[in-house]
Design an enzyme around this catalytic site. Structure first.
Site, mmCIF file in Angstrom:
data_model
loop_
_atom_site.group_PDB
_atom_site.id
_atom_site.type_symbol
_atom_site.label_atom_id
_atom_site.label_comp_id
_atom_site.label_asym_id
_atom_site.label_seq_id
_atom_site.Cartn_x
_atom_site.Cartn_y
_atom_site.Cartn_z
ATOM 1 C CD GLN A 25 -3.130 0.422 2.238
ATOM 2 O OE1 GLN A 25 -3.165 -0.722 2.686
ATOM 3 N NE2 GLN A 25 -3.924 1.370 2.657
ATOM 4 N NE ARG A 40 -2.529 -7.628 5.673
ATOM 5 C CZ ARG A 40 -1.803 -6.576 5.321
ATOM 6 N NH1 ARG A 40 -2.272 -5.730 4.406
ATOM 7 N NH2 ARG A 40 -0.620 -6.370 5.865
ATOM 8 C CD GLN A 47 2.253 -8.597 6.304
ATOM 9 O OE1 GLN A 47 1.040 -8.439 6.361
ATOM 10 N NE2 GLN A 47 2.900 -8.778 5.170
ATOM 11 C CG HIS A 49 3.162 -3.242 9.366
ATOM 12 N ND1 HIS A 49 2.903 -4.561 9.093
ATOM 13 C CD2 HIS A 49 2.952 -2.563 8.205
ATOM 14 C CE1 HIS A 49 2.568 -4.681 7.819
ATOM 15 N NE2 HIS A 49 2.584 -3.481 7.272
ATOM 16 C CB SER A 104 3.113 -4.121 3.982
ATOM 17 O OG SER A 104 1.925 -4.025 4.729
ATOM 18 C CG LEU A 105 -1.579 -5.517 -0.004
ATOM 19 C CD1 LEU A 105 -1.173 -5.652 -1.450
ATOM 20 C CD2 LEU A 105 -2.381 -6.743 0.439
#
Length: 317
Positions: A10, A116, A249, A200, A91-92
């Site tokens: 993202q 999510r 994560q 996070h 991340s994503l």
């Protein structure tokens, strides 16, 4: 020599992304239409026309970035691109990496990352969370600034993006205090980011537990390609480990600097960013300055052709 693929998360999205690749090959739009059938709205139209605020809504950004990365990957393979030796994601982008490594099915993962995004948005009241970028301080100084600024609230390092560039996140007032504490320690820049979800950090633990429940019903297989997680900068292949990493994560920092070093520790000649933009390519160049390592991004037909040429002759087809 082999190469690595990395997938952005993202923040790399933009209205009009994939336009040049889709103009060159209709399969790109086809992948987004496949995702649209899962989502129940026209993802290609959103990505092509916006509005920007709608694309930037977390529960839309995440499936859009996943589909964009997979579309780019499919075009790479259709053009004769070899399989990388290793994949990872920021991340994503880890979800995209796992789909492309055939560890998770595309359609079900599109639905998963929409969920999510929803649970992340719902984890903190609107307007109460914040993120900020701290430039020009080492990791230890930033973590010390966060501890000093917390004062009973939560502010933590969220993304270790490259040496001297760390994103912090947490409760809004605590993040603002940490910005001031970082400036007092000599940060070159310390600026709030236009993001309300403190990804996070420990504020995401509730969202992570909701994601855990959802992941139980998703098929996860051993990846076809070696997969290195940005949670711990280590390789993983067991499905139960991968599920647990995707849960962890959400409330743990992205260790991108360590991950890029782990990816490039082997006989890797190129690190290729697969997805919109060049955010990771810029970070990667700051992390690893080896003369015999090149960084490429697949963002239009010309850069796709350049990467195909650079990697031909590898043995991972």
């Amino acid at each position: 020599m082999s190469f690595a693929f990395v997938f952005p998360g993202q923040g790399s999205q933009s209205v009009g992304m994939l336009g040049a690749l889709a103009a060159a090959d209709p399969s790109v739009r086809g992948t987004l239409e496949e995702a649209s059938a899962v989502l129940g709205f026209d993802l290609w139209r959103l990505v092509s026309e916006g509005p920007e605020e709608a694309l930037n809504a977390t529960e839309r950004t995440q499936p859009a970035m996943l589909a964009a990365g997979v579309a780019t990957w499919r075009l790479w393979r259709a053009r004769g691109g070899a399989l990388p030796a290793v994949v990872s994601g920021h991340s994503l982008g880890e979800f995209t990496a796992l789909v492309c490594a055939e560890a998770m099915p595309f359609g079900a993962t599109v639905d998963l990352v929409r969920f999510r995004g929803q649970v992340m948005q719902e984890a903190v009241p609107a307007g109460s969370g914040a993120m900020a970028a701290i430039i020009g301080l080492d990791d230890a100084a930033i973590e010390a600034a966060c501890r000093e600024a917390a004062q009973g609230a939560i502010v933590e390092a969220a993304n270790f993006n490259s040496p001297g560039q760390v994103v912090i996140a947490g409760e809004k007032a605590a993040v603002q205090r940490a910005i001031e504490a970082a400036r007092a320690r000599g940060a070159k820049r310390a600026v709030a980011l236009p993001v309300s979800v403190p990804s996070h950090t420990s504020l995401m633990r509730g969202a992570a537990e909701r994601l855990r429940e959802r992941l139980r019903s998703l098929e996860v297989r051993v990846p076809r390609i070696r997969y290195v997680s940005a949670v711990d900068a280590s390789a993983h292949e067991r499905p139960d480990e991968i599920r647990e990493l995707l849960v962890r994560q959400l409330s743990n920092p992205v260790r991108w600097s360590d991950t890029l070093r782990a990816l490039s520790a082997g006989a890797i000649a190129q690190v290729i960013e697969c997805g919109p933009g060049r955010v990771l390519t810029g970070l990667n160049r700051r992390i690893e300055r080896r003369a015999n390592l090149s960084f490429l991004a697949l963002e239009d037909p010309a850069s796709m052709e350049a990467a195909l040429t650079a990697t031909r002759g590898g043995s991972h087809a």
